[in-house]
Design a protein around this motif. Structure first.
Motif, short mmCIF file in Angstrom:
data_model
loop_
_atom_site.label_atom_id
_atom_site.label_comp_id
_atom_site.label_asym_id
_atom_site.label_seq_id
_atom_site.Cartn_x
_atom_site.Cartn_y
_atom_site.Cartn_z
N MET A 21 -9.31 6.99 -10.10
CA MET A 21 -8.59 5.73 -9.93
C MET A 21 -8.90 5.12 -8.56
O MET A 21 -8.64 5.74 -7.52
N ALA A 22 -9.42 3.89 -8.58
CA ALA A 22 -9.77 3.21 -7.33
C ALA A 22 -8.55 3.12 -6.42
O ALA A 22 -7.46 2.77 -6.87
N LEU A 23 -8.73 3.47 -5.16
CA LEU A 23 -7.70 3.38 -4.12
C LEU A 23 -6.47 4.25 -4.42
O LEU A 23 -5.44 4.10 -3.77
N SER A 219 -1.09 11.30 -4.34
CA SER A 219 -1.73 10.03 -4.71
C SER A 219 -1.60 9.03 -3.57
O SER A 219 -0.68 9.11 -2.74
N LEU A 220 -2.52 8.04 -3.53
CA LEU A 220 -2.44 7.01 -2.49
C LEU A 220 -1.52 5.85 -2.90
O LEU A 220 -1.37 4.89 -2.16
N ALA A 221 -0.90 5.94 -4.07
CA ALA A 221 0.11 4.93 -4.44
C ALA A 221 1.25 5.02 -3.44
O ALA A 221 1.62 6.11 -2.99
N THR A 222 1.82 3.86 -3.09
CA THR A 222 2.91 3.90 -2.10
C THR A 222 4.20 4.37 -2.76
O THR A 222 4.42 4.17 -3.97
N LYS A 227 8.61 4.16 -6.80
CA LYS A 227 10.05 3.97 -7.05
C LYS A 227 10.27 2.90 -8.15
O LYS A 227 11.07 3.09 -9.06
N VAL A 228 9.53 1.82 -8.07
CA VAL A 228 9.64 0.78 -9.12
C VAL A 228 9.19 1.36 -10.46
O VAL A 228 9.86 1.17 -11.50
N ALA A 229 8.08 2.08 -10.46
CA ALA A 229 7.53 2.62 -11.71
C ALA A 229 8.51 3.60 -12.37
O ALA A 229 8.62 3.64 -13.60
#
Ligand SMILES: Cc1cc2nc3c(=O)[nH]c(=O)nc-3n(C[C@H](O)[C@H](O)[C@H](O)COP(=O)(O)O)c2cc1C
Length: 332
Positions: A21-23, A219-222, A227-229
């Motif tokens: 997954m990019a980024l 993961s690099l997701a913030t 939290k939203v997900a």
């Protein structure tokens, strides 16, 4: 119990691959997945050389004392983007570490196949329709990923896309006829042991998982996006070109993008010709949303499997959970 041709081929403890997954699939997540016995694919994405170099170095340093895990560390790229600039792939192929695999998605892989094969690297090709299979076999793919339309991020547009549950067994049948030694992974909507067990039952040799790994500690997701997900149902994603237009990404028409269908997305759904004709104001709105961490405007890249995410674990814990649940289901 979960030994498959895919796990044997790559020396895995579970027949799972982390999607490149990019980024998102950076060095830490790749290393965690490789250490936990799955195939870790770095998200080379659009081929940003500096990003690939940095995250590649991080993964190497985290895996430097685990040769077994190091051999489960590979990378993926967006193929049409390589046609414009392949310097990240060039750089990777010049490194002393031989990637466990190189995955190419979204475009004709044949241009890169010979160089990848010369380094002895297995080629993984992600496709969305049966008619894309011959090019991948011609390129000598060791693994085909059959990606259903449920998937997070890019995939085939809604007119041409197929769902995982019918695409995977049809692809398995095609491979059985045309190239029985080529392995098959299922992708799109797989987030737990039920999904992995289903993938194997449908004839795949394993699963490639993106969205569920997106919501892990490494993961690099913030955290704010995760939290939203965590509050989002699988009903609340949509596939469209809207976020590609807003992000100034020049994707070929056959592909588009699944993300949370936020307010900005909804605003433009019925005004696509206007957005395409004159996107600048909408782009400013989007950019401001990104700068403000406002997810009513900034996109969150997840697939339908977001509705199956209820926590934010470390990748290794998640892998154990998926493995155990799939094992239990298959032994019933
Ligand atoms: C955040 C995110 C980024 C992605 N980026 C890429 C990418 O750069 N290259 C790629 O081949 N696939 C990418 N994908 C798609 C995955 O390869 C895979 O097909 C998908 O995640 C599988 O479906 P799932 O999200 O339901 O697990 C991305 C998916 C997500 C969720």
């Amino acid at each position: 119990m979960l030994t498959t041709r895919f796990s044997t081929f790559f020396g895995l403890q579970s027949p799972i691959a982390l999607a490149p997954m990019a980024l998102t699939s950076g060095g830490a997540l790749v290393a965690a997945c490789a250490q936990a016995g799955t195939l870790g694919l770095l998200g080379g994405g659009y081929g940003d050389v500096a990003w690939v170099q940095k995250e590649h170095a991080l993964a190497l340093s985290l895996l430097s004392h685990s040769p077994g895990a190091l051999s489960r560390f590979g990378c993926g790229f967006i193929t049409w983007r390589l046609h414009e600039d392949a310097s990240a792939l060039d750089w990777l192929l010049d490194q002393p570490h031989t990637p466990a695999a190189l995955m190419l998605s979204f475009g004709d892989p044949r241009r890169y196949a010979a160089r990848i094969a010369r380094r002895g690297i297995p080629l993984i090709c992600q496709i969305q329709r049966i008619e894309q299979l011959p090019l991948c076999l011609e390129a000598g793919a060791a693994v085909i990923v059959a990606q259903g339309i449920e998937a997070g991020g890019h995939g085939m547009n809604s007119l041409d896309g197929r769902s995982t549950v019918s695409l995977v067994p049809e692809m398995a049948d095609q491979l059985q006829q045309r190239s029985p030694s080529t392995l098959l992974l299922a992708a799109g909507g797989i987030a737990d042991g039920r999904g992995l067990a289903a993938a194997l039952a449908l004839g795949a040799d394993g699963a490639l998982i993106g969205t569920r790994f997106w919501a892990t500690k490494e993961s690099l997701a913030t955290e704010a996006a995760v939290k939203v997900a965590l509050e989002t149902s699988g009903d609340a994603t949509a596939r469209s070109p809207i976020f590609d237009i807003l992000r100034r990404k020049n994707w070929p028409n056959e592909f588009n993008f699944r993300a949370i269908r936020n307010l900005l997305h909804q605003k433009w759904e019925s005004h696509m010709p206007a957005l395409m004709a004159s996107p600048e104001a909408a782009r400013h709105d989007y950019d401001a949303g990104v700068a403000a961490n406002d997810f009513d405007r900034a996109h969150i890249t997840v697939g339908e499997a977001v509705g199956l995410i209820h926590d934010y674990p470390a990748a290794a814990e998640l892998i154990t959970r998926i493995h155990q649940q799939a094992t239990q289901l298959l032994s019933r």
